[in-house]
Design an enzyme around this catalytic site. Sequence first.
Site, short mmCIF file in Angstrom:
data_model
loop_
_atom_site.label_atom_id
_atom_site.label_comp_id
_atom_site.label_asym_id
_atom_site.label_seq_id
_atom_site.Cartn_x
_atom_site.Cartn_y
_atom_site.Cartn_z
N CYS A 1 14.15 27.02 -75.94
CA CYS A 1 15.32 27.62 -75.82
C CYS A 1 16.44 26.66 -76.29
O CYS A 1 16.52 25.48 -76.46
CB CYS A 1 15.45 27.60 -74.61
SG CYS A 1 17.78 28.84 -74.36
N GLY A 2 17.31 26.88 -77.38
CA GLY A 2 18.32 26.16 -78.11
C GLY A 2 19.47 25.97 -77.16
O GLY A 2 20.08 24.27 -76.86
#
Length: 141
Positions: free
Chosen positions: A12-13
């Site tokens: 997840c960024g």
Amino acid sequence: MSEVLIYHNPACGTSRNTLALIRHSGIEPTVVEYLKTPPSREQLREIAAATGQPLRALLREKGTPYAELDLGNPKWSDDELLDFIAQHPILMNRPIVVTPLGTKLCRPSEEVLEILPAGKTAPFTKEDGERIEDSGERRAG
């Protein structure tokens, strides 16, 4: 700051940016990859209570079985939601950061600054190039 913990998903960024921002502020947190090591039902209850949000607020819709399980339906109790999260840890939204100043779902990633120690963190650039300027304001401890 004595203890900072992040419930992290490296895919997840937002979670990666939050972790990088914590480290950028000079803190090495305890990193819990919650898909590999999910929190217990009791820990999930404690996390939700510490955020001041209902358990339902910690559910993630995108990229999860949220719709298939009809989790938007208010008929599900907290106990049932805990069962779903236990079966599908991906339903837990991320990143959640726990510090002595509070517990927070950090979406967007710069929300973490509110629960880090007082003082300004140097400007930070997210993976997408967005620059974050720290105002130095913090939640009361």
